[in-house]
Enzyme design. Structure first.
Site, PDB file in Angstrom:
ATOM      1  N   THR A  24       0.839  -1.189   0.000  1.00 46.28           N
ATOM      2  CA  THR A  24       0.000   0.000   0.000  1.00 46.28           C
ATOM      3  C   THR A  24       0.876   1.242   0.000  1.00 46.28           C
ATOM      4  O   THR A  24       2.052   1.196   0.366  1.00 46.28           O
ATOM      5  CB  THR A  24      -0.887   0.069   1.253  1.00 46.28           C
ATOM      6  OG1 THR A  24      -0.051   0.277   2.409  1.00 46.28           O
ATOM      7  CG2 THR A  24      -1.698  -1.190   1.435  1.00 46.28           C
ATOM      8  N   ASP A  25       0.293   2.359  -0.394  1.00 49.54           N
ATOM      9  CA  ASP A  25       0.930   3.638  -0.118  1.00 49.54           C
ATOM     10  C   ASP A  25       0.785   3.896   1.385  1.00 49.54           C
ATOM     11  O   ASP A  25       0.063   3.197   2.081  1.00 49.54           O
ATOM     12  CB  ASP A  25       0.267   4.750  -0.944  1.00 49.54           C
ATOM     13  CG  ASP A  25       1.211   5.920  -1.205  1.00 49.54           C
ATOM     14  OD1 ASP A  25       2.159   6.096  -0.416  1.00 49.54           O
ATOM     15  OD2 ASP A  25       0.987   6.654  -2.177  1.00 49.54           O
ATOM     16  N   TRP A  26       1.467   4.906   1.873  1.00 50.49           N
ATOM     17  CA  TRP A  26       1.621   5.111   3.324  1.00 50.49           C
ATOM     18  C   TRP A  26       0.385   5.773   3.935  1.00 50.49           C
ATOM     19  O   TRP A  26       0.237   6.981   3.919  1.00 50.49           O
ATOM     20  CB  TRP A  26       2.857   5.968   3.565  1.00 50.49           C
ATOM     21  CG  TRP A  26       4.112   5.189   3.824  1.00 50.49           C
ATOM     22  CD1 TRP A  26       4.930   5.317   4.912  1.00 50.49           C
ATOM     23  CD2 TRP A  26       4.713   4.178   3.015  1.00 50.49           C
ATOM     24  NE1 TRP A  26       5.979   4.440   4.833  1.00 50.49           N
ATOM     25  CE2 TRP A  26       5.878   3.722   3.675  1.00 50.49           C
ATOM     26  CE3 TRP A  26       4.374   3.574   1.813  1.00 50.49           C
ATOM     27  CZ2 TRP A  26       6.702   2.728   3.177  1.00 50.49           C
ATOM     28  CZ3 TRP A  26       5.191   2.581   1.300  1.00 50.49           C
ATOM     29  CH2 TRP A  26       6.345   2.170   1.971  1.00 50.49           C
TER      30      TRP A  26
END
Length: 780
Positions: free
Chosen positions: A271-273
């Site tokens: 995932t992105d953060w």
């Protein structure tokens, strides 16, 4: 005695059991997976960094501190599973350059940004840049660099366009594949991002991108597909946004049906953060095929365990993802205990940076004043605050902390050209003042304006006509640097960031009028990661160079071109419109919300943009401008040279059912050595599927050709890349018919054409990413 013997037997048995635990190797992943507890499996699927931008990993029992790295994966020491370190990119390794407790510095090479690299149209050179970045990733104790950025330039106002390559998906895919192959050849990994349809920063974590299946497949996914097939990236990063009603991070269609079933991706998805988010469960992310949740929260691991126990999450899904994580880990420098030095070869990497920037800089205008030869220019007047505070890259997670940045003042000095002491004094003192004022007045919520997230652009100052007249007397030429900064978290404003502000317009007109009256040339340098308006002022200067944000050697790269040491060969990878509103996508950028304007939204806490309708459909960039015959400032693929070239002897043949081969001869017809790019476009006959007027299908760049020298380029094109997406049949479909191959040095400068008769081609796909609303779509 028996009790004592029993006690020692128990101790020996305990040691025996402990020693019997399998230790991770590349050939025993199934054994290790079987030995893992449910809690350990859950922990491995959740990032190991609890502090944002402060990564601490443990490898072989030894702490690996990489301050400023983005995050880690979890360590499971019992089974010999090391943590791995993930660092931001993609224009270089983004870590903290200064650390407590040591005098050593940890600066990283700032390589040219994505738009500059892509503008080289040179995959071999991009591969060399990738190799250098891969080396620095390892030497700074990191395992994966979070890049390349692969989203399309749907609109010139996207704040993060500087990280991305092009408005064209094939060019994006081939440049990205070269970068990825370069990085991974060094034993480090990449995370191609942001997957997918993430072409705006405004409300990027929540906006729903309404896009047709055809536009998604042909434009927003095609570049990723090429990169997956041609370079096998270790990881891919799922984007924040929604696509047709579902978040990318929990979108099974995107992460499994398309990425793995259609394309055969074998790596991990992260995932992105963001962590836990409203409207998306950890269970749905794991099921969809997200293998690593970053930056990682214990609550996410708890949700995985609970999901398996209550039956909402299959243990098969968990085991599938854990196996992928283990397959990733055994590739990494951390697993192999690479002896990192924290001392990359800055000299060698600076040379690569200087060369790649030199090939990516685009000459937009030249009335013959360039190059400066035989020391005809000895003194220049440098105008514009960015002449003295040159932008090497953009802001946000894509910024890099380099050991230095060569500005125009230093670049000119390095080639023996002196600069005005008066202007130097004015601008340097102003920049010191502007920096202090900027930080004192910065709103706390604007995290992207912190110094740790990159250089800033300060307001341009006015220079009086009296001052300019004095400079005319002492200088042989003038250089005006127009700077633009942008980055993560915010999109660009039309009035102040795409268009010129009044101070910049006055500077260009006043300097050009004064210097031209004395018969002296004026050069404008555009120091911007993305497109700006040029049509209203381009008639004033003698030459215009788009230098992008070319990395830490920028001033030297520009000096090489101004003095003729390097003949410019960069080509635009996006259309430069006359006005930002000329793009078909601008009507729906950044999206739709009630009552509030885009400008208000950028600076205040107002309701979100709920959705973005991609009503332009497949007509993005040159596909729109060329098809609908719209006037532009500079077309896709455009870029001037100090010499001229001719294209001849075009031959096209279909080698087999899977490949078409194009050969064309390029001759240097001018008086100086140079490189040229052959751009191959396909023009389709009228058929059942509506198509753009033409589409880029291949390209190649010559070696440096001497005057009169020729080179025959061979460009092989997979037939499947000639196909369009047929929504009704859920397939890639090439209709049989008589096509035309057109070759030139821009989409609007076609030199030669040849017919190509093609048989029908059909390739089935999954029926994925159906729109959740009815879309109005642009048609011819």
């Amino acid at each position: 005695m028996r009790r004592i013997l029993f006690f020692y037997s128990f101790i020996l048995l305990s040691f025996s059991v402990m020693n019997a635990q399998p230790q991770l190797r590349a050939d025993n992943i199934d054994e290790v997976l079987k030995a893992m507890t449910l809690e350990e499996k859950a922990q491995l699927l959740v990032g190991g960094a609890n502090k944002f931008f402060s990564a601490e990993a443990v490898v072989g029992g030894e702490a690996r501190l990489v301050p400023g790295a983005a995050g880690t994966t979890a360590e499971i020491a019992r089974l010999g599973i090391p943590a791995t370190v993930l660092t931001d990119g993609p224009a270089g390794v983004r870590i903290d350059p200064i650390r407590k407790g040591t005098d050593q510095t940890f600066y990283a090479t700032a390589f040219p940004i994505g738009t500059c690299l892509a503008s080289t149209w040179n995959t071999d050179l991009v591969n060399q840049v990738g190799q250098a970045i891969g080396n620095e990733t390892k030497e700074y104790r990191c395992d994966v660099i979070l890049g390349p950025g692969m989203n399309l330039h749907r609109n010139p106002l996207c704040g993060r366009n500087f990280e991305y390559y092009s408005e064209d998906p094939l060019l994006t895919g081939w440049i990205a594949a070269a970068y990825i192959n370069g990085v991974q050849s060094q034993g480090a990994g990449v995370s191609a991002k942001h997957f997918a349809v993430n072409s705006q920063e405004t409300d990027r974590t929540s906006v729903d991108e309404h896009v047709s299946q055809r536009a998604a497949r042909e434009l927003y996914l095609r570049g990723f597909e090429i990169a997956v097939r041609e370079s096998n990236p270790w990881t891919i990063m799922a984007s924040y946004n929604q696509i047709n009603g579902l978040y990318s991070m929990g979108n099974y269609d995107l992460l499994t049906s398309i990425l793995r079933d259609d394309w055969g991706f074998k790596g991990i998805v992260m995932t992105d953060w963001i962590g836990i988010r409203k409207g998306l469960t950890t269970v749905s992310e794991v099921h969809a095929g997200n293998d690593l949740l970053e930056p990682g929260q214990q609550a996410q691991a708890d949700e995985i365990v609970a999901g398996v126990k209550n039956g909402t999450l299959s243990i098969a899904d968990v085991d599938r993802n854990v196996r992928r994580m283990l397959e990733y880990i055994v590739k990494t420098p951390s697993f192999h205990k690479y002896p990192a030095t924290n001392k990359p070869d800055f000299t060698a990497h600076a040379a690569i940076t200087r060369q790649s920037a030199g090939e990516g800089i685009v000459l937009l205008k030249n009335n013959g004043t360039l190059p400066w030869k035989d020391q005809c220019i000895k003194t220049v007047a440098l105008f514009g605050e960015k002449s003295y505070d040159f932008l090497s890259g953009g802001t946000g997670s894509g910024c890099v902390h380099p050991p230095y940045v060569v500005d125009m003042l230093e670049g000119m000095k390095n080639v023996g050209i002196s600069s005005s002491e008066t202007l130097t004094d004015i601008y340097q003192k102003y920049i010191t003042f502007a920096q202090a004022k900027f930080q004192a007045e910065r709103h706390p919520a604007k995290w992207y304006q912190q110094e740790m997230f990159g250089q800033q652009k300060y307001p341009e100052i006015s220079i009086s006509p009296i001052c300019i007249e004095k400079e005319v007397k002492n200088a042989d030429a003038a250089i005006i640097t127009i700077g633009r900064q942008a980055g993560e978290g915010v999109d660009r404003d039309i009035d102040t960031e795409f268009n010129l502000v009044p101070e910049e317009r006055a500077l260009i007109t006043d300097v050009c009028n004064a210097f031209h009256a004395a018969g002296k040339p004026v050069i404008v340098i555009i120091n911007s990661g993305s497109v700006i308006e040029t049509a209203s002022w381009s008639n004033y200067p003698d030459a215009i160079l788009c230098a992008w944000q070319p990395g830490m050697e920028g001033g030297n790269s520009i000096a090489d071109i101004l003095t003729g040491k390097v003949n410019p060969s960069g080509k635009l990878t996006m259309t430069w419109p006359i006005a930002a509103t000329d793009h078909a996508s601008t009507a729906n950028f950044p999206g739709t919300m009630d009552f509030y304007s885009f400008k208000d939204r950028r600076h205040n806490s107002l309701p979100n943009y709920d959705y973005t309708n991609h009503e332009e459909d497949i007509y993005v960039g040159y596909r729109y401008f060329d098809t609908f015959q719209k006037e532009v400032a500079y077309p896709f693929g455009f870029g001037l040279s100090y010499t001229t070239f001719a294209f001849t002897n075009l031959k096209v043949k279909q080698l087999n059912k899977e490949k078409v081969q194009v050969t064309v001869t390029v001759k240097n017809t001018g008086s100086v050595s140079g490189k040229e790019v052959a751009q191959v476009y396909l023009r389709a006959p009228k058929g059942q599927l509506e198509k753009p007027m033409q589409e880029l299908k291949g390209f190649a760049k010559t070696r440096e050709l001497k005057p009169g020298e020729s080179q025959t380029l061979t460009i092989d094109i997979p037939v499947r890349l000639l196909a369009s997406f047929d929504e009704a049949g859920s397939r890639w479909w090439l209709e049989a018919g008589d096509y035309t191959i057109a070759v030139g040095n821009s989409s609007r400068d076609i030199a030669v054409t040849a017919p190509l008769k093609l048989a029908e081609y059909s390739e089935p796909t999954t029926n994925a990413l159906k729109p959740n609303v009815e879309l109005k779509r642009l048609h011819q």
